[in-house]
Motif scaffolding. Structure first.
Motif, short mmCIF file in Angstrom:
data_model
loop_
_atom_site.label_atom_id
_atom_site.label_comp_id
_atom_site.label_asym_id
_atom_site.label_seq_id
_atom_site.Cartn_x
_atom_site.Cartn_y
_atom_site.Cartn_z
N LEU A 1 0.94 -1.19 0.22
CA LEU A 1 -0.03 -0.03 -0.06
C LEU A 1 0.80 1.19 -0.10
CD1 LEU A 1 -2.78 1.34 0.17
CD2 LEU A 1 -2.46 1.17 2.74
N SER A 2 0.73 2.08 -0.88
CA SER A 2 1.18 3.56 -1.14
C SER A 2 -0.01 4.70 -1.01
CB SER A 2 2.21 3.63 -2.09
OG SER A 2 2.72 4.87 -2.01
N VAL A 3 0.08 5.34 -0.08
CA VAL A 3 -1.12 6.31 -0.23
C VAL A 3 -0.61 7.82 -0.49
CG1 VAL A 3 -2.16 5.21 1.63
CG2 VAL A 3 -0.76 6.93 2.14
N PHE A 4 -1.63 8.63 -0.95
CA PHE A 4 -1.39 10.09 -1.27
C PHE A 4 -1.34 10.57 0.08
CE2 PHE A 4 -3.66 14.19 -2.01
CZ PHE A 4 -2.59 14.78 -2.75
N ARG A 5 -0.37 11.76 -0.11
CA ARG A 5 0.09 12.18 1.38
C ARG A 5 -1.16 12.92 2.11
NH1 ARG A 5 3.11 17.36 -1.65
NH2 ARG A 5 1.37 18.19 -2.37
N ASP A 6 -2.15 13.51 1.32
CA ASP A 6 -3.08 14.32 2.08
C ASP A 6 -4.58 13.60 2.42
OD1 ASP A 6 -1.41 16.36 1.64
OD2 ASP A 6 -2.70 17.46 0.00
N ALA B 1 -5.61 -6.65 -6.93
CA ALA B 1 -5.11 -5.07 -7.11
C ALA B 1 -6.23 -4.07 -6.97
CB ALA B 1 -4.28 -5.19 -8.33
N GLY B 2 -5.84 -2.88 -6.73
CA GLY B 2 -6.98 -2.07 -6.87
C GLY B 2 -6.69 -0.63 -5.89
N LEU B 3 -7.66 -0.10 -5.42
CA LEU B 3 -7.37 1.48 -4.76
C LEU B 3 -8.11 1.06 -3.29
CD1 LEU B 3 -8.89 3.31 -7.56
CD2 LEU B 3 -6.57 3.32 -7.04
N MET B 4 -7.45 1.80 -2.46
CA MET B 4 -7.97 1.81 -1.03
C MET B 4 -8.51 3.42 -1.06
SD MET B 4 -6.10 0.07 1.78
CE MET B 4 -6.20 -1.75 2.17
N LEU C 1 -2.85 3.17 -3.45
CA LEU C 1 -2.69 2.23 -4.52
C LEU C 1 -2.37 1.05 -3.65
CD1 LEU C 1 -0.38 4.28 -6.78
CD2 LEU C 1 -2.86 4.20 -6.78
N TRP C 2 -2.99 -0.19 -3.86
CA TRP C 2 -3.14 -1.38 -3.52
C TRP C 2 -2.58 -2.51 -4.26
CZ3 TRP C 2 -6.61 -5.39 -3.52
CH2 TRP C 2 -6.68 -6.55 -2.30
N LEU C 3 -2.02 -3.77 -3.75
CA LEU C 3 -1.83 -5.07 -4.12
C LEU C 3 -1.56 -6.00 -3.03
CD1 LEU C 3 -0.85 -6.34 -6.84
CD2 LEU C 3 1.49 -6.16 -6.07
N TYR C 4 -2.05 -7.18 -3.52
CA TYR C 4 -2.35 -8.27 -2.48
C TYR C 4 -2.18 -9.71 -3.14
CZ TYR C 4 -4.38 -11.55 0.78
OH TYR C 4 -4.79 -12.90 1.56
N THR C 5 -1.29 -10.59 -2.48
CA THR C 5 -1.41 -12.10 -2.98
C THR C 5 -2.02 -12.76 -1.85
OG1 THR C 5 -0.01 -13.79 -3.89
CG2 THR C 5 0.96 -12.22 -2.27
N SER C 6 -2.77 -13.80 -2.16
CA SER C 6 -3.28 -14.74 -1.14
C SER C 6 -2.49 -15.85 -1.01
CB SER C 6 -4.90 -14.99 -1.46
OG SER C 6 -4.82 -15.56 -2.72
#
Length: 305
Positions: free
Chosen positions: A171-176, A198-201, A283-288
């Protein structure tokens, strides 16, 4: 008084006083020259120095200036005419609007840049936290991806790697911190990924509270994590192929959420049970797969707070 509305301008107050109305007001040879003044602002209303303002006619830049350290810009004694006003600032989308500068006019235009744009092409390769983003989990870095130039801006992308043996997700997020906003992102999951998601938080507050737009090879879902409880709000079948770019977008206003894929709406939903009203966009990514890994490229992030 006249009002011009730009996509990048929230409001524009223009005060016009044309001199000698009996003469051609937009004749460039009219000796009564107009002037244009104003300030440039970030989307949050704070001053934005270093923005480039251009006046163009027939595709040619006639006048150009840069807002100073106090975010003030001016064009003095220019030729009367009808111009395309360009507002350009780093990390913002560029928009264009027609402006009319008549002979002798003294116009004031304050420009509020609204739509943030992150394409990562000016970031150094290997950068883990490009401007505007905070890396929270997983491995993130700016990489080169020269493929499919019609589907994303080249040469660089923001790459994510999630290892099943590591943190809960990448996960990497916008600063504000945001409340109501729109976000659009190009996403490409790499073919070597295993059991990928994958997707968006959206409105991310912490690991236990956020909305999630999650897509897998054959499904797209809108989820809500509230106090550690994961709830599926919407779900539908959708075929996502690896090594293919998709445009995933979300619009949030109050308790209302819209989700789009490739500019077509897939979900429209109100959340009226303990909704999340604020948080970061990420921005989000995950493996199960416990021993596997997933990797994806993200590019052309647009955010309109």
């Amino acid at each position: 008084m006249r009002i011009i509305v730009l996509t990048i301008i929230v409001g524009l107050l223009v005060s016009t006083a044309c001199l000698e109305p009996d003469r051609a007001p937009y004749d460039p040879n009219n000796p009564n020259k107009p002037s244009l003044y104003g300030y440039t602002y970030h989307y949050d209303g704070s001053p934005l120095p270093g923005a480039t303002i251009k006046l163009r006619q027939f595709g040619e830049v006639k006048y150009s200036t840069v807002s100073n350290t106090e975010a003030w810009f001016e064009f003095v004694d220019i030729d009367p005419g009808v111009y395309e006003l360009y507002g350009e600032a780093e990390y913002y989308d560029t928009q264009i609007e027609t402006t009319y500068l008549c002979a002798g006019c003294r116009d004031t235009i304050d420009i509020y840049f609204q739509e943030l744009y992150f394409h990562f092409d000016n970031e150094a390769l290997g950068t883990q936290e490009p401007f505007g983003f905070n890396q929270l989990y997983g491995t993130w870095e700016v990489q080169e991806d020269l493929g499919e130039p019609d589907d994303h801006s080249t040469p660089n992308v923001y790459n994510a790697l999630h290892d099943g043996t590591g943190p809960p997700f990448a996960l990497s997020v916008f600063r504000d911190t945001l409340e109501d906003f729109w976000i659009g992102v190009n996403i490409k999951v790499r073919s070597l990924s295993v059991s990928w998601h994958a997707g968006l938080m959206l409105r991310y507050q912490n690991e236990s509270n956020y909305y999630l737009v999650r897509f897998m090879p054959d499904t797209i879902s809108l989820m809500k994590m509230r106090n550690g409880n994961l709830i599926e709000l919407e779900s539908d079948t959708y075929n996502f192929a690896p090594d293919t770019w998709y445009r995933v977008s979300a619009y949030l206003h109050d308790d209302y959420i819209k989700i789009y894929v490739d500019y077509e709406e897939v979900f429209e939903r109100g959340d009226y049970s303990s909704p999340l009203s604020w948080g970061s966009a990420g921005l989000w990514l995950y493996t199960s797969e416990p021993t596997g890994s997933a990797t994806a490229n993200f590019d052309d992030v647009h955010i309109r707070p």
